[in-house]
Design an enzyme around this catalytic site. Structure first.
Site, PDB file in Angstrom:
ATOM      1  N   ARG A   1      22.332 156.716  72.992  1.00 35.39           N
ATOM      2  CA  ARG A   1      23.599 156.240  73.587  1.00 35.39           C
ATOM      3  C   ARG A   1      23.904 156.996  74.884  1.00 35.39           C
ATOM      4  NH1 ARG A   1      28.844 156.174  69.860  1.00 35.39           N
ATOM      5  NH2 ARG A   1      28.775 158.401  70.303  1.00 35.39           N
TER       6      ARG A   1
ATOM      7  N   ARG B   1      25.827 159.672  96.094  1.00 30.30           N
ATOM      8  CA  ARG B   1      24.533 159.982  96.747  1.00 30.30           C
ATOM      9  C   ARG B   1      24.501 161.403  97.284  1.00 30.30           C
ATOM     10  NH1 ARG B   1      24.373 155.001 100.772  1.00 30.30           N
ATOM     11  NH2 ARG B   1      26.431 155.903 101.069  1.00 30.30           N
TER      12      ARG B   1
ATOM     13  N   LYS C   1      30.306 155.915  77.267  1.00 33.22           N
ATOM     14  CA  LYS C   1      30.992 157.147  76.876  1.00 33.22           C
ATOM     15  C   LYS C   1      31.038 158.037  78.118  1.00 33.22           C
ATOM     16  CE  LYS C   1      31.276 160.019  72.796  1.00 33.22           C
ATOM     17  NZ  LYS C   1      32.706 159.851  72.595  1.00 33.22           N
TER      18      LYS C   1
ATOM     19  N   GLU D   1      40.116 149.546  69.277  1.00 38.11           N
ATOM     20  CA  GLU D   1      39.789 150.736  68.476  1.00 38.11           C
ATOM     21  C   GLU D   1      40.955 151.706  68.600  1.00 38.11           C
ATOM     22  OE1 GLU D   1      36.350 152.792  70.088  1.00 38.11           O
ATOM     23  OE2 GLU D   1      37.021 152.524  72.130  1.00 38.11           O
TER      24      GLU D   1
HETATM   25  N1  PMP Z   1      35.632 155.298  70.025  1.00 37.97           N
HETATM   26  C1  PMP Z   1      35.799 156.217  70.985  1.00 37.97           C
HETATM   27  C2  PMP Z   1      36.644 155.905  72.156  1.00 37.97           C
HETATM   28  C3  PMP Z   1      35.162 157.453  70.873  1.00 37.97           C
HETATM   29  O1  PMP Z   1      35.309 158.382  71.823  1.00 37.97           O
HETATM   30  C4  PMP Z   1      34.365 157.716  69.730  1.00 37.97           C
HETATM   31  C5  PMP Z   1      33.648 159.024  69.593  1.00 37.97           C
HETATM   32  N2  PMP Z   1      34.501 160.116  69.528  1.00 37.97           N
HETATM   33  C6  PMP Z   1      34.264 156.725  68.747  1.00 37.97           C
HETATM   34  C7  PMP Z   1      34.886 155.519  68.948  1.00 37.97           C
HETATM   35  C8  PMP Z   1      33.437 156.960  67.523  1.00 37.97           C
HETATM   36  O2  PMP Z   1      32.084 156.973  67.827  1.00 37.97           O
HETATM   37  P1  PMP Z   1      31.037 157.852  67.003  1.00 37.97           P
HETATM   38  O3  PMP Z   1      31.133 157.393  65.599  1.00 37.97           O
HETATM   39  O4  PMP Z   1      29.723 157.543  67.629  1.00 37.97           O
HETATM   40  O5  PMP Z   1      31.441 159.253  67.168  1.00 37.97           O
END
Ligand code: PMP
Length: 292
Positions: free
Chosen positions: A52, A105, A151, A184
């Site tokens: 990732r 750059r 991320k 989320e």
């Molecule tokens: N959503 C966000 C915005 C996150 O930053 C994270 C990780 N902290 C997750 C979901 C959960 O992802 P993971 O299970 O891969 O930690």
């Protein structure tokens, strides 16, 4: 106790782990990161997190300065040098040092560092009782703008949501996308249980492709639940039988109240607890050994 930090190919004491004020990770949030955990001397889903990270790097046209196997070794060595068995590991890669303009750059060498330490997002009591969420006014970043699947070091969208949630006394913020669908929470994916189904929003709704999310989906399959990735409204959350959040740092957190509506009977649900238990078993057993 001072930590040993991996910084640009060297292991240094934390007091010496310093980043330039001209680093674009700091000046512009220009970079990517990962958060991992080790359990019982083994790093959980190490490859998945690194994959990732490389994808996040690719999405922002930032080349991760180490090859996959080198990075893997560096992560393992960082945990080892800190003598940790159960840890939280942070990998950060920034665009590196540039000038005060934003042009990437001008940044010739990415900065990379790895911290192995600990994290506890919520007190144990909240895992027992469950947490409450509030829907926050700040909407999820658009997929066409800063895609939430990346991320990146640009976490202001999430931080604003966290501020809005905690300002009104809620533990976590429920973030909707521009269409009003649930994406989320601020650092966790969200699941609901309805009848015999385990339902979570699709990544296209503005969710991170969570590693824990995937582990939970696999557990769900194994315990005979029907898995659905579909757009959820707040109505779906309010009327669910159970609700919980997933994340590397947070692990599995039961949700018992959303916008003042009690979820199920107001206690962590049976299926949630079963999934939590299975998750604990898997994290104890699986992973890449640190000490061998
Ligand atoms: N959503 C966000 C915005 C996150 O930053 C994270 C990780 N902290 C997750 C979901 C959960 O992802 P993971 O299970 O891969 O930690």
């Amino acid at each position: 106790m001072g930590l040993i930090i991996y910084l640009n190919d060297k292991f240094v004491p934390e007091e010496e782990a310093k980043i330039s004020v001209f680093d674009h990770g700091l000046l512009y949030g220009d970079g990517v990161f990962e958060g991992l955990r080790s359990y019982n001397g083994k790093i959980f889903k190490l490859d998945e997190h690194l994959i990732r990270l490389y994808k996040s790097g690719k999405a922002i046209a930032l080349e991760i300065p180490l090859k996959f196997e080198e990075l893997k070794k560096a992560v393992i060595e960082t945990v080892k040098r800190n003598n940790l068995k159960d840890s939280y590991i942070r990998i950060v890669v920034t665009r590196g040092i540039g000038d005060l303009g934003l042009d990437p750059r001008k940044c010739k060498h990415p900065t990379i560092f790895i911290i192995a330490s600990h994290i506890q997002l919520y007190p144990d009591s909240l895992y027992e009782k469950g947490i409450d969420l509030i829907t926050v006014p700040t909407r999820r970043n658009l997929n066409e703008a800063v895609n939430p699947a990346i991320k990146s070091l640009n976490y202001l969208n999430n931080i604003l949501a966290k501020i809005e949630a905690t300002n009104v006394g809620a533990t976590e913020g429920l973030i909707l996308n521009q269409y009003g669908y649930v994406s989320e929470c601020t650092g966790e994916n969200i699941f609901i249980v309805k009848n015999n189904s385990l339902i979570t929003p699709p990544i296209s709704a503005g969710a991170l492709e969570g590693i824990t999310r995937k582990v939970v989906i696999d557990i769900g399959v194994n315990i005979g639940l029907q898995i659905k990735e579909e757009n959820l409204t707040r109505y779906d959350i309010y009327t669910s039988d159970e609700c919980f959040l997933t994340g590397t740092a947070a692990e599995i957190v039961p949700v018992v109240k959303v916008d003042g509506r009690i979820i199920g009977d107001g206690k962590p649900g049976k299926i949630t607890l079963k999934i939590r238990k299975e998750f604990q078993i898997i994290t104890e057993l699986e992973g890449v050994p640190i000490y061998e």
